[in-house]
Design a protein around this motif. Sequence first.
Motif, mmCIF file in Angstrom:
data_model
loop_
_atom_site.group_PDB
_atom_site.id
_atom_site.type_symbol
_atom_site.label_atom_id
_atom_site.label_comp_id
_atom_site.label_asym_id
_atom_site.label_seq_id
_atom_site.Cartn_x
_atom_site.Cartn_y
_atom_site.Cartn_z
ATOM 1 N N ASN A 20 0.899 -1.185 -0.086
ATOM 2 C CA ASN A 20 -0.038 -0.055 0.133
ATOM 3 C C ASN A 20 0.865 1.207 -0.083
ATOM 4 O OD1 ASN A 20 -2.479 1.491 0.020
ATOM 5 N ND2 ASN A 20 -2.123 1.644 2.374
ATOM 6 N N MET A 21 0.918 1.930 -1.045
ATOM 7 C CA MET A 21 1.639 3.333 -1.304
ATOM 8 C C MET A 21 0.786 4.373 -1.150
ATOM 9 S SD MET A 21 4.659 1.852 -1.819
ATOM 10 C CE MET A 21 5.115 0.453 -2.475
ATOM 11 N N GLU A 22 1.221 5.616 -0.502
ATOM 12 C CA GLU A 22 0.776 6.959 -0.477
ATOM 13 C C GLU A 22 1.378 7.834 -0.956
ATOM 14 O OE1 GLU A 22 -0.932 7.557 3.675
ATOM 15 O OE2 GLU A 22 -2.400 5.769 3.414
ATOM 16 N N VAL A 23 0.940 8.852 -1.859
ATOM 17 C CA VAL A 23 1.714 9.889 -2.025
ATOM 18 C C VAL A 23 1.541 11.180 -1.328
ATOM 19 C CG1 VAL A 23 1.621 11.782 -3.857
ATOM 20 C CG2 VAL A 23 1.016 9.352 -4.562
ATOM 21 N N GLU A 24 2.493 11.706 -0.800
ATOM 22 C CA GLU A 24 2.449 12.844 0.256
ATOM 23 C C GLU A 24 2.838 14.189 -0.490
ATOM 24 O OE1 GLU A 24 1.910 12.192 3.050
ATOM 25 O OE2 GLU A 24 1.904 10.218 3.458
ATOM 26 N N PRO A 40 -6.620 24.143 -6.061
ATOM 27 C CA PRO A 40 -6.941 24.985 -4.753
ATOM 28 C C PRO A 40 -6.663 24.823 -3.450
ATOM 29 C CG PRO A 40 -8.837 24.504 -6.469
ATOM 30 C CD PRO A 40 -7.736 23.321 -6.846
ATOM 31 N N SER A 41 -6.039 23.507 -3.284
ATOM 32 C CA SER A 41 -5.648 23.138 -1.821
ATOM 33 C C SER A 41 -4.603 22.023 -2.024
ATOM 34 C CB SER A 41 -6.845 22.923 -0.997
ATOM 35 O OG SER A 41 -7.312 21.288 -1.475
ATOM 36 N N VAL A 42 -3.796 22.029 -0.980
ATOM 37 C CA VAL A 42 -2.713 20.893 -0.812
ATOM 38 C C VAL A 42 -3.578 19.383 -0.999
ATOM 39 C CG1 VAL A 42 -1.034 19.628 0.500
ATOM 40 C CG2 VAL A 42 -1.085 22.256 0.225
ATOM 41 N N ASP A 43 -4.826 19.321 -0.352
ATOM 42 C CA ASP A 43 -5.494 18.093 -0.392
ATOM 43 C C ASP A 43 -5.799 17.744 -1.669
ATOM 44 O OD1 ASP A 43 -5.190 17.830 2.428
ATOM 45 O OD2 ASP A 43 -7.272 18.548 2.875
ATOM 46 N N GLU A 44 -6.206 18.701 -2.317
ATOM 47 C CA GLU A 44 -6.638 18.386 -3.747
ATOM 48 C C GLU A 44 -5.380 18.137 -4.625
ATOM 49 O OE1 GLU A 44 -10.557 21.160 -4.733
ATOM 50 O OE2 GLU A 44 -8.939 21.961 -3.764
ATOM 51 N N ASN A 45 -4.127 18.590 -4.428
ATOM 52 C CA ASN A 45 -3.045 18.252 -5.048
ATOM 53 C C ASN A 45 -2.602 16.784 -4.668
ATOM 54 O OD1 ASN A 45 -2.213 20.859 -6.019
ATOM 55 N ND2 ASN A 45 -1.157 21.335 -4.340
ATOM 56 N N VAL A 46 -2.763 16.484 -3.552
ATOM 57 C CA VAL A 46 -2.450 14.993 -3.009
ATOM 58 C C VAL A 46 -3.565 13.943 -3.989
ATOM 59 C CG1 VAL A 46 -2.439 13.212 -1.334
ATOM 60 C CG2 VAL A 46 -1.403 15.876 -0.854
ATOM 61 N N GLU A 47 -4.679 14.702 -3.828
ATOM 62 C CA GLU A 47 -5.813 13.731 -4.659
ATOM 63 C C GLU A 47 -5.666 13.591 -6.047
ATOM 64 O OE1 GLU A 47 -10.406 14.310 -5.892
ATOM 65 O OE2 GLU A 47 -9.706 15.831 -4.444
ATOM 66 N N ILE A 48 -5.303 14.420 -6.811
ATOM 67 C CA ILE A 48 -5.000 14.372 -8.210
ATOM 68 C C ILE A 48 -3.508 13.451 -8.518
ATOM 69 C CG2 ILE A 48 -4.060 16.555 -8.488
ATOM 70 C CD1 ILE A 48 -6.079 14.633 -11.099
ATOM 71 N N ALA A 49 -2.598 13.862 -7.612
ATOM 72 C CA ALA A 49 -1.278 13.032 -7.839
ATOM 73 C C ALA A 49 -1.660 11.559 -7.545
ATOM 74 C CB ALA A 49 -0.531 13.645 -6.910
ATOM 75 N N SER A 50 -2.378 11.424 -6.709
ATOM 76 C CA SER A 50 -2.876 9.961 -6.076
ATOM 77 C C SER A 50 -3.379 9.180 -7.158
ATOM 78 C CB SER A 50 -3.805 9.752 -4.775
ATOM 79 O OG SER A 50 -2.872 10.549 -3.559
ATOM 80 N N VAL A 51 -4.637 10.079 -7.818
ATOM 81 C CA VAL A 51 -5.326 9.339 -8.816
ATOM 82 C C VAL A 51 -4.543 8.851 -10.012
ATOM 83 C CG1 VAL A 51 -7.102 9.753 -10.738
ATOM 84 C CG2 VAL A 51 -7.617 10.299 -8.198
ATOM 85 N N LEU A 52 -3.453 9.844 -10.426
ATOM 86 C CA LEU A 52 -2.803 9.577 -11.556
ATOM 87 C C LEU A 52 -1.579 8.380 -11.403
ATOM 88 C CD1 LEU A 52 -2.123 13.310 -12.556
ATOM 89 C CD2 LEU A 52 -3.343 11.573 -13.590
ATOM 90 N N TYR A 53 -1.309 8.307 -10.011
ATOM 91 C CA TYR A 53 -0.085 7.443 -9.636
ATOM 92 C C TYR A 53 -0.747 6.228 -9.573
ATOM 93 C CZ TYR A 53 3.306 4.730 -7.098
ATOM 94 O OH TYR A 53 4.343 3.958 -6.271
#
Length: 238
Positions: A117-121, A192-205
């Motif tokens: 299980n990996m998580e993008v930070e 718009p926010s760091v959480d949304e940055n992590v969200e889109i990066a996680s989806v792409l990853y």
Amino acid sequence: MIGGKSLQQNLLPRCLDIAIEEDISFREGLPLDYLHYMGLAHSDVENPKRDEFIKKITSLMTTMIQNYSPVDAACDQMGKQVIIDSLPPVLTDVEKSCSIHGHGEKWDDVRKCVKGNMEVEPDTMVKLIRKGCLRLVREDDSVCIYHNLENARVYHGREPQFIEISPELAPAVEFLLHSYPEYVSVDSLPSPSVDENVEIASVLYDKGLLITGEPLESVHVDDSDDDDNCVTNDDDNF
């Protein structure tokens, strides 16, 4: 010119639709007597009404091309087709080790848990795995990311693969496209926010579209657990 021909075939019908919708001049009726001076039988006859009719049509066509041509949208549709038609990229071992292609969640039947299980930070450094592996396309009221990572080796062996995202996250994808091949931190994406940055990066990853600067470490629920890098299924505890 095959590509240019296809682009124009894609562009012109949409161009006319937009012009008709937005400009009343394109919705006006034709002169009641236009068939009396237009057509093959009248092509060699001098007639002021004929000259005026041709002038009006030429003016409308010029206006349509100049003011209502969605050239970018038409090119995106061409790019989308290229993505649909293409094979997925061949990845190196290094690229696999720094992407979902070399990791990903897997169920361990022996230890009864999820491994890998990996998580993008926010400080994770990322880049697109290939610039040409995706296309950002606006379709109606949504934004879609078409990609070839899951395309079959057989031509059109699978349905087109895409991710639908909110329009607010589209600038982050554009930023990754323009930054390639450089790595950028997730928190530098223009969402718009760091959480949304992590969200889109996680989806792409998770879709295999991003590669990280270094292999991500597996996360697990309990650091004291003897089974490192293993997320236990809570259902097994009852």
